[in-house]
Every structure is written in C-alpha cells, then in structure tokens.
Design a protein around this motif. Structure first.
Motif, PDB file in Angstrom:
ATOM      1  N   VAL A 169      35.441  -3.882 -47.154  1.00 35.16           N
ATOM      2  CA  VAL A 169      34.270  -4.250 -47.954  1.00 35.16           C
ATOM      3  C   VAL A 169      33.694  -5.560 -47.417  1.00 35.16           C
ATOM      4  N   LYS A 170      34.590  -6.507 -47.150  1.00 37.66           N
ATOM      5  CA  LYS A 170      34.139  -7.798 -46.636  1.00 37.66           C
ATOM      6  C   LYS A 170      33.571  -7.655 -45.219  1.00 37.66           C
ATOM      7  N   TYR A 173      30.113  -6.362 -45.588  1.00 40.43           N
ATOM      8  CA  TYR A 173      29.303  -7.417 -46.217  1.00 40.43           C
ATOM      9  C   TYR A 173      28.936  -8.504 -45.211  1.00 40.43           C
ATOM     10  N   ASP A 201      34.179   1.845 -47.840  1.00 41.80           N
ATOM     11  CA  ASP A 201      34.310   0.424 -48.166  1.00 41.80           C
ATOM     12  C   ASP A 201      33.306  -0.426 -47.391  1.00 41.80           C
ATOM     13  N   ARG A 202      33.090  -0.122 -46.121  1.00 41.83           N
ATOM     14  CA  ARG A 202      32.116  -0.881 -45.332  1.00 41.83           C
ATOM     15  C   ARG A 202      30.709  -0.644 -45.872  1.00 41.83           C
ATOM     16  N   GLY A 205      30.249  -2.839 -48.883  1.00 46.50           N
ATOM     17  CA  GLY A 205      29.980  -4.228 -48.526  1.00 46.50           C
ATOM     18  C   GLY A 205      28.548  -4.426 -48.063  1.00 46.50           C
ATOM     19  N   GLN A 208      26.262  -4.337 -51.030  1.00 41.53           N
ATOM     20  CA  GLN A 208      26.426  -5.571 -51.794  1.00 41.53           C
ATOM     21  C   GLN A 208      25.588  -6.700 -51.210  1.00 41.53           C
TER      22      GLN A 208
END
Length: 346
Positions: A169-170, A173, A201-202, A205, A208
């Motif tokens: 995720v990070k 992001y 997950d990517r 991010g 987000q």
C-alpha cells in the motif's frame, strides 16, 4: 607394464572411533549429537579420536535420528521472475546459516502446487515450506494441516501460519505521491496481475494518494498489465496512438517501467523531458537504464531471509503461533522523473 593398483582407503566408521577411543559406539553417537550425558573427559577423548581418524559423521543419519531432514522447500509461481528469484536467494542464505538446505520449485497453478507439495511432503523430504504469493489461486487448500509453513508476499488468514510481506500500500502511495508532487495530474497507471494481493494493495495506495491531492483518477488511465515489460510497452504504445492525455507513467514494477520507457523511445519521445516514468522494486539494473529509473525500493533478499528464519523457528518450536512481518519501502529518485513541463509529448 600393468598400471599401479589403486588401493581405496576404507571409510572410517563410528565403530572404528569407538574401538580406538575405548568406548561404546553409543557414547560416540551421544558426543556427535551434542548430548550432555557424557563426561567432559570422555567427550574430549572422543572428539580427539574423531579428528585423528578423520571421521565424518553422516549428516543424513543424524537428521533422521532427530526426526528431521534439515531441508526446506520454497514454492513460487515461477523461478524466472526477478522478485521470486531474489526472495529464494535470501531464504537460501538464511537456511544455510542455520544448517538447512533449501529446495526451490515452481508451481504456476494450484494443480502443480498440489503435485509438487505432495511429492515433497508425503515422502517426508522437507521439514517446512515457504509459499510465495499463496493466494494467486486456490493452492493454499492443499497445505497439510499442522505443517510448518510461512507465506511470502501475502498475509496469512490462519494464525498458525506466519507471513512476511512488503508494505505494498505504501509502495503504491509513494510512487503516486512522487509524481503528484512533481505536478503531474494525468498519470497512466499500469498495474500488475489483478488476482495478486500486492496489485490490489498497490492500487489502494495509488488511490489514496490521488484522493489526498484531490485529483480524480480516470479509469481509462488504469491499464491492467501482467508484470512483463511487453504489457507496459503495448499499453503506452496504444495510449500514444489513441492520443490519450497523460504526462507520466506509474508502473507497478520495474520491468513494466522499462517497457514503458522503451515505448516512448521507439515513438520518438524523451524521458523525462516529455514523459516521466516511475517503477516499483529497484531491481539491480535499475540504476543502469537510460535514463536511470526512479523507483520504490523493496529489500527483497531481506524479506526472503526473514521468512526462512521465521520458518526455522516454527520447526524448532511447533507450539509457536504464526509470526508476521511487513517490510517498509523507500523512494529512490533517479533520472526518469521530472517536474511537469507541459502536456505529454508537446
């Protein structure tokens, strides 16, 4: 003249050591296996005798006596992907440090996974297994119950199974934020395979970051790739032919980023003067591309090491609940991204 007759040296056995030291072969076995029910004097005598005779304990026999094979397995979707290979390399390094041998195998689908695992598990050839990308299909249903297992690349839903993963995720992001910070608003996002958790997950991010900047993300600019450079090359080629408005490409791995840069070059455009490109991984050659690739770095080898160490701990202490570890990422800014200089290609 006949050749000289070669005399083979007889292999020294545990009974030879026992006879020379004047002790039983059971005592020699206890010394070899580190048992504490041997006097210090006898232990020293046996060790000196072993050294003087050049006796080499049978590692396989010692493992069987302990009820273990000292062998781990690592099963990945394939063995050619850079990330998978680096994970396996890290796991193998850690396994060796602990006296284990690591077997690597590929299983592109659940059927192959079941076949490979059955061959290894039912023949008692391994003490535990590492599974890379466990949720790309239904392969996890074939895992033996109560068998030491650690997942790499995804979160385990079973408290008995440990896992090690990247903070994907990070990663997504930070990649999106970097381009947004440079002023880019029309960004072509090329994702990985949609059935993989790291892609989801990517994507999360990326969404987000766009939301935080109040920038809408056009669904037409989200293109499904397959991690290969060719998929990104074709995506950029198509976008250019269709006169899609964008100034940057965010590829969810470095190979696709390289494919994107090649597409721009073949079409006569300059990176980063006309288009910016960022990847995720920081593969070894990323700094040698032309231009050097801006990317999000993940320490893949360390992830592999952590997973192997976690598995070895589980083997030694079966009562342990599954442990977990999530690795952070960092931006590596090189020469493939730059502040926006106008509309892409203008």
């Amino acid at each position: 003249m006949k050749g000289k007759l070669e005399v083979k040296r007889k292999r020294v056995t545990i009974r030879d050591v026992a006879k020379s030291a004047g002790v039983s072969h059971q005592t020699v076995s206890r010394v070899i296996n580190g048992r504490d029910d041997v006097s210090p004097e006898t232990r020293d005598l046996v060790k000196k005798t072993i050294k003087s005779l050049g006796y080499l304990p049978n590692a396989s026999a010692r493992s069987l006596a302990a009820g273990r094979t000292n062998t781990l397995a690592c099963i990945a979707p394939n063995l050619v992907d850079f990330t998978f290979a680096a994970l396996i390399e890290g796991a193998e390094l850690m396994a060796r440090q602990h006296g284990y041998f690591l077997m690597a195998a590929s299983a592109p689908d659940a059927r192959d996974f079941r076949k490979v695992l059955n061959q290894l598990y039912e023949s008692s050839r391994i003490d535990g297994v590492l599974v890379i990308n466990p949720f790309i299909d239904e392969r996890t249903v074939y895992l033996p119950k109560d068998f030491p297992t650690v997942f790499i690349g995804d979160v385990s839903k079973n408290e008995e199974i440990g896992w090690v993963a990247l903070d994907d995720v990070k990663a997504g992001y930070m990649a999106a934020k970097h381009l947004l910070d440079l002023g880019h608003r029309d960004i072509l996002c090329i994702t990985g395979l949609q059935n993989e958790a790291c892609t989801k997950d990517r994507n999360q991010g990326i969404f987000q970051a766009f939301a935080e900047y109040g920038v809408p993300l056009d669904s037409e600019k989200i293109i499904n790739g397959d991690w290969a450079a060719t998929s990104a090359y074709q995506a950029v080629e198509s976008a250019l032919k269709n006169n899609m408005k964008f100034t940057a490409v965010l590829a969810e791995n470095d190979r696709m980023a390289i494919g994107a840069m090649r597409a721009f070059r073949d079409a006569g455009f300059s990176v980063p003067d006309q288009y910016s490109v960022i990847g995720i991984d920081d593969m070894p050659l990323a700094s040698y591309f032309d231009p050097p690739l801006t990317t999000i770095q993940q320490n893949v080898t360390e992830i592999g090491k952590e997973a192997a160490e976690m598995l070895i701990q589980k083997i030694a202490q079966p009562e342990l609940k599954g442990q977990s570890s999530r690795f952070s990422v960092q931006l590596i800014q090189r020469k493939s991204t730059a502040p926006i200089a106008g509309n892409g290609g203008d």
